[in-house]
Design a protein around this motif. Sequence first.
Motif, PDB file in Angstrom:
ATOM      1  N   GLU A  54       0.829  -1.204   0.000  1.00 51.68           N
ATOM      2  CA  GLU A  54       0.000   0.000   0.000  1.00 51.68           C
ATOM      3  C   GLU A  54       0.864   1.255   0.000  1.00 51.68           C
ATOM      4  O   GLU A  54       0.547   2.248  -0.653  1.00 51.68           O
ATOM      5  CB  GLU A  54      -0.936  -0.012   1.214  1.00 51.68           C
ATOM      6  N   LEU A  74     -12.356   4.633 -11.771  1.00 52.67           N
ATOM      7  CA  LEU A  74     -11.891   5.947 -11.324  1.00 52.67           C
ATOM      8  C   LEU A  74     -11.768   6.903 -12.503  1.00 52.67           C
ATOM      9  O   LEU A  74     -12.177   8.053 -12.429  1.00 52.67           O
ATOM     10  CB  LEU A  74     -10.540   5.786 -10.614  1.00 52.67           C
ATOM     11  N   GLU A 105     -12.807   9.322  -4.544  1.00 50.61           N
ATOM     12  CA  GLU A 105     -12.411   8.071  -3.928  1.00 50.61           C
ATOM     13  C   GLU A 105     -13.466   7.043  -4.257  1.00 50.61           C
ATOM     14  O   GLU A 105     -14.639   7.367  -4.388  1.00 50.61           O
ATOM     15  CB  GLU A 105     -12.258   8.237  -2.408  1.00 50.61           C
ATOM     16  N   LEU A 106     -13.033   5.828  -4.457  1.00 49.29           N
ATOM     17  CA  LEU A 106     -14.016   4.786  -4.731  1.00 49.29           C
ATOM     18  C   LEU A 106     -13.527   3.434  -4.236  1.00 49.29           C
ATOM     19  O   LEU A 106     -12.333   3.218  -4.048  1.00 49.29           O
ATOM     20  CB  LEU A 106     -14.355   4.738  -6.214  1.00 49.29           C
ATOM     21  N   TYR A 107     -14.497   2.586  -4.002  1.00 46.75           N
ATOM     22  CA  TYR A 107     -14.213   1.212  -3.595  1.00 46.75           C
ATOM     23  C   TYR A 107     -14.695   0.308  -4.703  1.00 46.75           C
ATOM     24  O   TYR A 107     -15.805   0.463  -5.198  1.00 46.75           O
ATOM     25  CB  TYR A 107     -14.947   0.893  -2.289  1.00 46.75           C
ATOM     26  N   SER A 108     -13.853  -0.611  -5.102  1.00 49.92           N
ATOM     27  CA  SER A 108     -14.230  -1.518  -6.176  1.00 49.92           C
ATOM     28  C   SER A 108     -13.798  -2.919  -5.781  1.00 49.92           C
ATOM     29  O   SER A 108     -12.686  -3.120  -5.306  1.00 49.92           O
ATOM     30  CB  SER A 108     -13.543  -1.054  -7.450  1.00 49.92           C
ATOM     31  N   ALA A 109     -14.702  -3.867  -5.948  1.00 51.62           N
ATOM     32  CA  ALA A 109     -14.394  -5.223  -5.502  1.00 51.62           C
ATOM     33  C   ALA A 109     -14.570  -6.216  -6.638  1.00 51.62           C
ATOM     34  O   ALA A 109     -15.371  -6.006  -7.544  1.00 51.62           O
ATOM     35  CB  ALA A 109     -15.301  -5.607  -4.345  1.00 51.62           C
ATOM     36  N   TYR A 162      -9.678   0.174  -2.483  1.00 47.31           N
ATOM     37  CA  TYR A 162     -10.197   1.492  -2.147  1.00 47.31           C
ATOM     38  C   TYR A 162      -9.142   2.493  -2.560  1.00 47.31           C
ATOM     39  O   TYR A 162      -8.032   2.490  -2.017  1.00 47.31           O
ATOM     40  CB  TYR A 162     -10.489   1.572  -0.640  1.00 47.31           C
ATOM     41  N   VAL A 169      -8.012   6.434  -3.259  1.00 51.10           N
ATOM     42  CA  VAL A 169      -8.249   7.862  -3.102  1.00 51.10           C
ATOM     43  C   VAL A 169      -7.355   8.558  -4.114  1.00 51.10           C
ATOM     44  O   VAL A 169      -6.145   8.339  -4.135  1.00 51.10           O
ATOM     45  CB  VAL A 169      -7.906   8.338  -1.672  1.00 51.10           C
ATOM     46  N   ARG A 182      -3.914   7.224  -2.000  1.00 48.30           N
ATOM     47  CA  ARG A 182      -3.954   6.129  -1.038  1.00 48.30           C
ATOM     48  C   ARG A 182      -4.587   4.951  -1.748  1.00 48.30           C
ATOM     49  O   ARG A 182      -5.622   5.096  -2.400  1.00 48.30           O
ATOM     50  CB  ARG A 182      -4.809   6.534   0.168  1.00 48.30           C
ATOM     51  N   ARG A 197      -5.886   1.217  -0.783  1.00 49.58           N
ATOM     52  CA  ARG A 197      -6.116   0.248   0.276  1.00 49.58           C
ATOM     53  C   ARG A 197      -6.527  -1.076  -0.351  1.00 49.58           C
ATOM     54  O   ARG A 197      -7.309  -1.095  -1.299  1.00 49.58           O
ATOM     55  CB  ARG A 197      -7.220   0.784   1.189  1.00 49.58           C
ATOM     56  N   ARG A 244      -8.296  -4.627   0.339  1.00 52.40           N
ATOM     57  CA  ARG A 244      -9.083  -5.444   1.257  1.00 52.40           C
ATOM     58  C   ARG A 244      -8.850  -6.892   0.831  1.00 52.40           C
ATOM     59  O   ARG A 244      -9.408  -7.360  -0.157  1.00 52.40           O
ATOM     60  CB  ARG A 244     -10.559  -5.089   1.134  1.00 52.40           C
TER      61      ARG A 244
END
Lengths: 179, 402
Positions: free
Chosen positions: B57, B94, B334-338, B349, B351, B360, B362, B364
């Motif tokens: 990260e 993004l 910022e977004l979260y994508s799985a 995640y 940013v 950033r 992240r 998971r």
Amino acid sequence: MRSNEIVNKLKEAFPEEIIEVCSFANQTSMVVKKQRIVEVMRFLHDNPGLNFGHLQDLCGVDYKDTKPYRFEVVYQLFSIEKEHAIRIRAMLPEDDATIDTVTPIWDGASWHERECYDMFGIVFKGHPDLRRILMPEDWQGHPLRKDYPLKGPKEYWKGFQEVLRKADEYRQYETKVLD
Amino acid sequence: MEITEGQNIGLHTQELTLNMGPQHPATHGVLRLILEVDGEVVKNCIPHVGYLHRGVEKLAEYRAYPSVMPLTDRLDYISSMVNNIGYCIAVERLMGIEPPPRAKYIRTLLSELTRISSHLLWLATHALDIGAMTVFLYCFREREWLLELFEMLIGARLTVSYPRIGGVRCDVNREFLCNLKEFIKEFPDRIVQYETLIDQNRIWLKRTKGIGVISAEEAVRWGLTGATLRGSGVNYDVRKKMPYDAYDEIDFDIPLGSNGDVYDRYRCRMEEMRQSVKIIEQCLDRMPEGPILAEDAPDLDMNPRGHRMLDGEFSVWGAGLAFTDEFVTTPKGELYSAVEAPKGELGFYIVSDGTGRPYRMRLRSPSFIHASAIPRLCKGHYIADVIAVIGTIDIVMGECDR
């Protein structure tokens, strides 16, 4: 449930907690105060209309010099039954980087919070076992902070110094090649 | 004569603390468990992770978006393709890039091939840990075939770095497709072969049924995902709930267990392999013709479009350098994508502060969360069952420690 309905529902329940609602790439996130975070999470988790049972992710972000507060703790929630998602971001100032733990609601948050503590130094009050997790236990500093250098300090970490010392010590037992 | 407690006959008994790992063949890497045991029964278990921590990260914050890709290869190193795809999808969302349909189908196809390969490795090692040596050899036979397929297509077997932001690196060739068709024709019979070895095996049933039981509510509360969660009967699969690539156009089922024990999770993964074959067949039938990289895709270090390669100042190396913060701006946000990795839900995640590097990133990783549930799953079981529990949650330490 559509995301603006979720936002309205939460605004009704906690009118003073929500600071800002952001929307980007079809995802909605809410910036909230940190004081009543457990109540907010409990509401999101227990309310039958919302039913956010699955904590997808919990992480910290360091906004050094770019935002008025320094840290954010980001909760990524998803409801398996209702199939909707929301992101909650709690603001943390630099001089008081503490927040209440959400481990009573989600057991899985335990290691996320430990990692967050390890990487950012954010203290989760009430966490059952707040220790470093990825870094060695005697490590100095919090690596994911923006003021932490990518390349470490000149001096090696104690554990590594020990390894080097031992390697030196064992060198005397190396078999010597005879000419 | 039945002895229940040592004190009765004047023997001194005490609880022992046992150190398992970090170097232990059944811990699938460098996982260290501190077991508090009363005789053979595990009273408490404390996992220690972080031996493979590389700071992915942190490293990602100092690299341009395309250069982060090789880092994702090394997370879950036995299913690197899905990690790459997950990362690419996050960055595409993004930047608002839409990959062409052919690229989507190729990615879906390769995701499922990776899933089969990862599940084969899981089955091989899980069975080996429990004591079924033969399954290991059979599984590796097919896994080798799969890795050869990857080599045919990409030239790499494990760390592939094949997808690109906005598409894929190169088109599928005929040699690959012919071999793949042969593989999917043959593979369902091979699954039957594994099942005949262990499905009715009394030792296997004894070792897996009723071990590591977790209820549906508790599994969700622990944040389990993937087949580990579906074994408890929770219908949560990122491919269905948050479709990406071509999954919304493809017909497949999500196998569910009911008891939430090691056996049900084993059944889930076996059925998942069958479903993967079904998905691959559909992908091959429906794959449209057309480009494999979006027009607005950022330049990459290995540019597949010939007209921009190696003429004058646009060298291959230069094309990679063009995508740094000076030249390209990304939307702020910022977004979260799985994505559904073979192990569970792999989330990114990101940013973005508008520059060409993630502010950033992240990760998971499913293995990290699954490892945190080990104490819950093996409490009250025998030491030998700890091995079965570690096998069933399917952890890879490279992904856990990041």
